[in-house]
Design a protein around this motif. Structure first.
Motif, PDB file in Angstrom:
ATOM      1  N   ALA A  30       0.912  -1.195  -0.021  1.00  0.00           N
ATOM      2  CA  ALA A  30       0.171   0.117  -0.012  1.00  0.00           C
ATOM      3  C   ALA A  30       0.971   1.288  -0.054  1.00  0.00           C
ATOM      4  O   ALA A  30       0.539   2.283  -0.651  1.00  0.00           O
ATOM      5  N   ALA A  31       1.987   1.181   0.651  1.00  0.00           N
ATOM      6  CA  ALA A  31       2.745   2.392   0.768  1.00  0.00           C
ATOM      7  C   ALA A  31       3.663   2.768  -0.489  1.00  0.00           C
ATOM      8  O   ALA A  31       3.663   3.794  -1.009  1.00  0.00           O
ATOM      9  N   VAL A  32       3.895   1.420  -1.288  1.00  0.00           N
ATOM     10  CA  VAL A  32       4.495   1.611  -2.391  1.00  0.00           C
ATOM     11  C   VAL A  32       3.562   2.232  -3.500  1.00  0.00           C
ATOM     12  O   VAL A  32       3.678   3.117  -4.315  1.00  0.00           O
ATOM     13  N   SER A  33       2.306   1.470  -3.444  1.00  0.00           N
ATOM     14  CA  SER A  33       1.382   1.958  -4.549  1.00  0.00           C
ATOM     15  C   SER A  33       1.008   3.812  -4.160  1.00  0.00           C
ATOM     16  O   SER A  33       0.865   4.365  -5.250  1.00  0.00           O
ATOM     17  N   ARG A  34       1.165   3.749  -3.010  1.00  0.00           N
ATOM     18  CA  ARG A  34       0.778   5.444  -2.569  1.00  0.00           C
ATOM     19  C   ARG A  34       1.695   6.152  -3.052  1.00  0.00           C
ATOM     20  O   ARG A  34       1.417   7.381  -3.559  1.00  0.00           O
ATOM     21  N   ASN A  35       2.970   6.140  -2.738  1.00  0.00           N
ATOM     22  CA  ASN A  35       4.262   6.692  -3.328  1.00  0.00           C
ATOM     23  C   ASN A  35       4.083   6.890  -4.817  1.00  0.00           C
ATOM     24  O   ASN A  35       4.441   8.040  -5.402  1.00  0.00           O
ATOM     25  N   VAL A  36       3.821   6.010  -5.532  1.00  0.00           N
ATOM     26  CA  VAL A  36       3.888   5.905  -6.963  1.00  0.00           C
ATOM     27  C   VAL A  36       2.754   6.797  -7.473  1.00  0.00           C
ATOM     28  O   VAL A  36       2.915   7.712  -8.371  1.00  0.00           O
ATOM     29  N   ALA A  37       1.426   6.785  -6.782  1.00  0.00           N
ATOM     30  CA  ALA A  37       0.285   7.497  -7.193  1.00  0.00           C
ATOM     31  C   ALA A  37       0.697   8.984  -6.742  1.00  0.00           C
ATOM     32  O   ALA A  37       0.369   9.886  -7.612  1.00  0.00           O
ATOM     33  N   MET A  38       1.374   9.261  -5.930  1.00  0.00           N
ATOM     34  CA  MET A  38       1.730  10.648  -5.796  1.00  0.00           C
ATOM     35  C   MET A  38       2.639  11.079  -6.514  1.00  0.00           C
ATOM     36  O   MET A  38       2.676  12.346  -7.245  1.00  0.00           O
ATOM     37  N   LEU A  39       3.583  10.271  -7.147  1.00  0.00           N
ATOM     38  CA  LEU A  39       4.634  10.818  -8.185  1.00  0.00           C
ATOM     39  C   LEU A  39       3.799  11.025  -9.330  1.00  0.00           C
ATOM     40  O   LEU A  39       4.160  12.104 -10.045  1.00  0.00           O
ATOM     41  N   GLU A  40       2.802  10.173  -9.942  1.00  0.00           N
ATOM     42  CA  GLU A  40       2.112  10.493 -11.220  1.00  0.00           C
ATOM     43  C   GLU A  40       1.156  11.632 -11.068  1.00  0.00           C
ATOM     44  O   GLU A  40       1.284  12.642 -12.041  1.00  0.00           O
ATOM     45  N   ARG A  41       0.752  11.951  -9.753  1.00  0.00           N
ATOM     46  CA  ARG A  41      -0.024  13.220  -9.263  1.00  0.00           C
ATOM     47  C   ARG A  41       0.752  14.308  -9.575  1.00  0.00           C
ATOM     48  O   ARG A  41       0.298  15.492 -10.123  1.00  0.00           O
ATOM     49  N   ASN A  42       1.937  14.375  -8.972  1.00  0.00           N
ATOM     50  CA  ASN A  42       2.972  15.615  -9.151  1.00  0.00           C
ATOM     51  C   ASN A  42       3.489  15.719 -10.691  1.00  0.00           C
ATOM     52  O   ASN A  42       3.699  17.008 -10.809  1.00  0.00           O
ATOM     53  N   LEU A  43       3.480  14.743 -11.129  1.00  0.00           N
ATOM     54  CA  LEU A  43       4.003  14.762 -12.541  1.00  0.00           C
ATOM     55  C   LEU A  43       3.142  15.312 -13.867  1.00  0.00           C
ATOM     56  O   LEU A  43       3.233  15.626 -14.709  1.00  0.00           O
ATOM     57  N   GLY A  44       2.053  14.847 -13.136  1.00  0.00           N
ATOM     58  CA  GLY A  44       0.529  15.138 -14.025  1.00  0.00           C
ATOM     59  C   GLY A  44       0.452  14.142 -15.304  1.00  0.00           C
ATOM     60  O   GLY A  44       0.091  14.499 -16.189  1.00  0.00           O
ATOM     61  N   THR A  45       0.974  12.892 -15.033  1.00  0.00           N
ATOM     62  CA  THR A  45       0.989  12.077 -16.289  1.00  0.00           C
ATOM     63  C   THR A  45       1.177  10.766 -15.404  1.00  0.00           C
ATOM     64  O   THR A  45       1.414  10.317 -14.458  1.00  0.00           O
ATOM     65  N   ARG A  46       0.349   9.516 -16.165  1.00  0.00           N
ATOM     66  CA  ARG A  46       0.145   8.158 -15.674  1.00  0.00           C
ATOM     67  C   ARG A  46       1.469   7.360 -16.312  1.00  0.00           C
ATOM     68  O   ARG A  46       1.875   7.372 -17.309  1.00  0.00           O
ATOM     69  N   LEU A  47       2.170   6.660 -15.326  1.00  0.00           N
ATOM     70  CA  LEU A  47       3.383   6.085 -15.696  1.00  0.00           C
ATOM     71  C   LEU A  47       3.186   4.589 -15.694  1.00  0.00           C
ATOM     72  O   LEU A  47       3.997   3.922 -16.419  1.00  0.00           O
ATOM     73  N   PHE A  48       2.088   3.956 -15.140  1.00  0.00           N
ATOM     74  CA  PHE A  48       1.815   2.707 -15.325  1.00  0.00           C
ATOM     75  C   PHE A  48       0.478   2.553 -15.509  1.00  0.00           C
ATOM     76  O   PHE A  48      -0.610   3.248 -15.536  1.00  0.00           O
ATOM     77  N   GLN A  49       0.223   1.343 -16.382  1.00  0.00           N
ATOM     78  CA  GLN A  49      -0.857   0.664 -16.896  1.00  0.00           C
ATOM     79  C   GLN A  49      -1.104  -0.337 -16.021  1.00  0.00           C
ATOM     80  O   GLN A  49      -0.310  -1.346 -15.793  1.00  0.00           O
TER      81      GLN A  49
END
Length: 317
Positions: free
Chosen positions: A31-50
């Motif tokens: 859950a922590a990893v997923s949260r970190n990745v979601a925060m990164l995507e939100r900060n970058l404004g783009t989806r990194l994973f499908q």
């Protein structure tokens, strides 16, 4: 500026194909990893994973971002690890996997000196004949041969893994010594059954001139453990093909003699495996260095080399 935790979570998830595997590598919860990745995507404004129920797949933007940051994040991780290890004494549980016979014969005897030098390290060692998943099973290192390297894993070669022909002096007493692999057909073979495939192992021997010849021995018995095969050969039950590390103590004591000393089979190197060069814990780094130095001092790479032929084979009395 983006946090290092978010970038690490993204990189490991991309390399290992999922949040759970990345979490095990980073000692976090999925859950922590997923949260970190979601925060990164939100900060970058783009989806990194499908995202799917089975696996993560990088988007085109994710692939481009990974290629651009990988070396920079790796360098930063190495700098942080180096700085923190300068003052920290190596400590913690050291989880290692190795085969039973090789591990007890060549690695376990190093433990008293290693513990005396690093008293805060607590060994948790498994002796098993299988290839472990370093990341998924949480091992710091594994020692053996033939491991399939997962992304980010490193193999540091310790010595060659050469297979040689051996028999006891008692078994060979009334038999002519073979001069060529073709002469083996009339000798009793102690064969090995692969624990992975269930099939009897077939060997092809080579010499330093580059000639290759399949080994043909009468099938007297089949065993599935290298240590048992070496012991059976020492009891005079027949001819065995075993790895030099398994044969060496018997050969040095004269219990076994090497047949066809100019011939051997090569099954690849014996290596010490670990998950990554970056952020390598001090406990893991000092253990790897300790084992590598021991192999150098004891010249084990040379002693395990069946390709050296008669030069490292005790003479038959």
């Amino acid at each position: 500026m983006e946090s290092l935790a978010n970038l690490e979570s993204f990189m490991r998830s991309a390399e290992l194909g999922g949040f759970s595997a990345a979490a095990r590598r980073l000692a976090l919860t999925p859950a922590a990893v997923s949260r970190n990745v979601a925060m990164l995507e939100r900060n970058l404004g783009t989806r990194l994973f499908q995202r799917s129920t089975r696996r993560l797949t990088l988007t085109e933007a994710g692939e481009r971002f990974l290629s651009e940051i990988r070396d920079h994040v790796g360098a930063l991780q190495a700098a942080i690890a180096g700085a923190s290890s300068e003052s920290a004494e190596p400590a913690g549980v050291l989880k290692v996997s190795m085969s039973p016979h090789f591990g007890t014969g060549y690695i376990l005897p190093l433990l008293p000196e290693f513990i005396a030098r690093y008293p805060l390290i607590r060994p948790d060692w498994s002796f098993e004949n299988r290839q472990v998943d370093l990341i998924a099973e949480g091992y710091d290192t594994a020692i053996g041969g033939g491991f399939e390297l997962t992304p980010g894993a490193v193999a540091r070669v310790l010595a060659p893994a050469h297979i040689v022909l051996v028999a006891s002096p008692a078994y060979m007493r009334d038999r002519p010594m073979p001069a060529h692999p073709a002469d083996l057909a009339n000798l009793d073979g102690i064969h090995m059954r692969s624990s992975n495939t269930g099939r009897i192992r077939q060997w092809v021997m080579r010499n330093t001139g580059g000639d290759e010849v399949p080994v043909v021995l009468r099938e007297k018995m089949v065993l599935n453990d290298p240590a048992a095969i070496a012991h059976a050969a020492s009891l005079g039950l027949g001819v065995a093909m075993i790895a030099m590390p398994d044969a060496l103590s018997y050969m040095e004591s004269g219990t076994l003699v090497r047949l066809l000393p100019d011939w051997y089979a090569d099954i690849g190197p014996i290596s010490i495996y670990y998950a990554s060069k970056t952020l390598l814990p001090a406990k893991t780094r000092v253990f790897i260095d300790f084992v590598v130095e021991h192999f150098r001092k004891e010249r084990l790479a040379e002693r395990f080399a069946g390709s050296l032929g008669a030069s490292n084979t005790p003479k038959r009395k």
